[in-house]
Design a protein around this motif. Structure first.
Motif, PDB file in Angstrom:
ATOM      1  N   THR A 297       0.829  -1.205   0.000  1.00 37.90           N
ATOM      2  CA  THR A 297       0.000   0.000   0.000  1.00 37.90           C
ATOM      3  C   THR A 297       0.861   1.252   0.000  1.00 37.90           C
ATOM      4  N   ALA A 298       1.922   1.229   0.818  1.00 37.11           N
ATOM      5  CA  ALA A 298       2.826   2.379   0.880  1.00 37.11           C
ATOM      6  C   ALA A 298       3.489   2.621  -0.467  1.00 37.11           C
TER       7      ALA A 298
ATOM      8  N   ASP B 141       2.411   1.644  -3.463  1.00 37.89           N
ATOM      9  CA  ASP B 141       1.422   2.015  -4.473  1.00 37.89           C
ATOM     10  C   ASP B 141       1.029   3.483  -4.371  1.00 37.89           C
ATOM     11  N   THR B 142       0.936   4.001  -3.163  1.00 40.07           N
ATOM     12  CA  THR B 142       0.460   5.372  -2.974  1.00 40.07           C
ATOM     13  C   THR B 142       1.575   6.410  -3.011  1.00 40.07           C
ATOM     14  N   ALA B 143       2.826   5.991  -2.962  1.00 39.34           N
ATOM     15  CA  ALA B 143       3.934   6.943  -3.041  1.00 39.34           C
ATOM     16  C   ALA B 143       3.977   7.578  -4.428  1.00 39.34           C
ATOM     17  N   PRO B 144       4.148   8.888  -4.524  1.00 41.73           N
ATOM     18  CA  PRO B 144       4.149   9.529  -5.842  1.00 41.73           C
ATOM     19  C   PRO B 144       5.374   9.238  -6.685  1.00 41.73           C
TER      20      PRO B 144
ATOM     21  N   LYS C 225       7.496   7.553 -11.614  1.00 38.41           N
ATOM     22  CA  LYS C 225       6.324   8.216 -11.063  1.00 38.41           C
ATOM     23  C   LYS C 225       5.130   7.791 -11.892  1.00 38.41           C
ATOM     24  N   SER C 226       3.948   8.262 -11.535  1.00 33.69           N
ATOM     25  CA  SER C 226       2.745   7.761 -12.192  1.00 33.69           C
ATOM     26  C   SER C 226       2.680   8.125 -13.667  1.00 33.69           C
TER      27      SER C 226
ATOM     28  N   SER D 223       3.782   1.510 -11.621  1.00 35.40           N
ATOM     29  CA  SER D 223       2.763   0.547 -11.221  1.00 35.40           C
ATOM     30  C   SER D 223       3.084  -0.846 -11.735  1.00 35.40           C
TER      31      SER D 223
ATOM     32  N   THR E  92       7.115   5.778   7.176  1.00 35.67           N
ATOM     33  CA  THR E  92       6.260   4.959   6.324  1.00 35.67           C
ATOM     34  C   THR E  92       6.939   3.632   6.011  1.00 35.67           C
TER      35      THR E  92
ATOM     36  N   TYR F 286       8.008   1.660   3.776  1.00 30.77           N
ATOM     37  CA  TYR F 286       8.358   1.431   2.378  1.00 30.77           C
ATOM     38  C   TYR F 286       9.279   0.218   2.239  1.00 30.77           C
TER      39      TYR F 286
ATOM     40  N   TRP G 143      11.734   7.552  -1.872  1.00 33.61           N
ATOM     41  CA  TRP G 143      10.280   7.388  -1.886  1.00 33.61           C
ATOM     42  C   TRP G 143       9.618   8.743  -1.675  1.00 33.61           C
TER      43      TRP G 143
END
Length: 249
Positions: free
Chosen positions: A58-59, A61-64, A86-87, A159, A205, A207, A225
């Protein structure tokens, strides 16, 4: 001088000894508390392995953003990666079989940058028509229908890459507290290590910080991160549009 009854002396000695033992016990307990490896951490070290894995996924996946470096063995080849992801894009270097090239993805557009030696080994460019020289040091647009796009775009996709990497195989278990470059970690394993190992940060966090893939398929470290960076389209003078298909090897 007044004599002290013998019974009172013995009771006084017992009380004194008990007090001393109580004080010593408190000191021992306090000492044990200071040696607890989870003291002052984010607390995930006390969780079962599957809970730790869920939290670190989760950490991640949500990290930018993230930087990863190390080796990945796939398709019979070993790739040395140093990527920032990054995304909406990614950038970095890939080395395989002695050749190094740069990857840049901005949105869905992938670019590959390499020297003439790299392109000289890319099939069609070896025909002596000067193609390798034209591509030397340029950002070459990779068409989405080209096999190169499918092969390397995943190295620039946060991702896709993390989903494929952050997986331990077999029965999960914890394997003690460790340290990665000064950061305390809890290690989780799959099938006692044969299914891979993952070190998770106990600082802040949770990570993932270091991954050893199952079957000796590579080792990767994760850092930076959440540290954002910019990916931009290269200048037109630095870009080559080779058409619908790149030179292939």
């Amino acid at each position: 001088m007044t004599a002290i009854p013998q019974g009172r002396t013995r009771r006084t000695a017992r009380v004194t000894a008990m007090c001393a033992l109580a004080v010593t016990g408190v000191a021992v307990l306090a000492g044990c508390g200071s040696d607890d490896p989870d003291t002052g951490t984010n607390g995930v070290g006390k969780l079962p392995a599957d809970k730790i894995q869920a939290k670190t996924r989760t950490a991640a996946d949500t990290a930018p953003a993230v930087r990863l470096a190390g080796t990945v063995d796939t398709g019979g080849r070993t790739y040395q990666l140093d990527m920032r992801l990054k995304s909406d894009g990614g950038t970095g270097s890939v080395t395989s079989q002695g050749a190094t090239f740069q990857l840049l993805r901005v949105g869905q557009q992938l670019y590959l940058k390499a020297d003439s030696d790299f392109w000289n080994h890319a099939g069609d460019a070896a025909g002596g028509d000067g193609t390798a020289g034209k591509l030397d040091g340029k950002y070459v647009k990779v068409p989405q229908g080209d096999p190169v796009y499918k092969k390397f775009s995943g190295f620039t996709d946060k991702s896709v890459l993390l989903d494929g990497l952050l997986t331990l195989h077999g029965t999960l278990a914890t394997d003690g507290h460790h340290d990665q470059s000064g950061t305390p970690t809890i290690r989780i394993t799959g099938d006692k290590g044969s299914g891979g190992t993952l070190d998770v940060s106990l600082d802040g966090t949770p990570y993932p910080l270091r991954l050893v893939r199952a079957g000796g398929a590579g080792t990767l470290s994760f850092s930076d991160w959440g540290k954002d960076f910019t990916v931009t389209e290269p200048a037109k003078g630095e870009t080559v549009d080779y058409g619908k298909q790149l030179p292939t090897s």
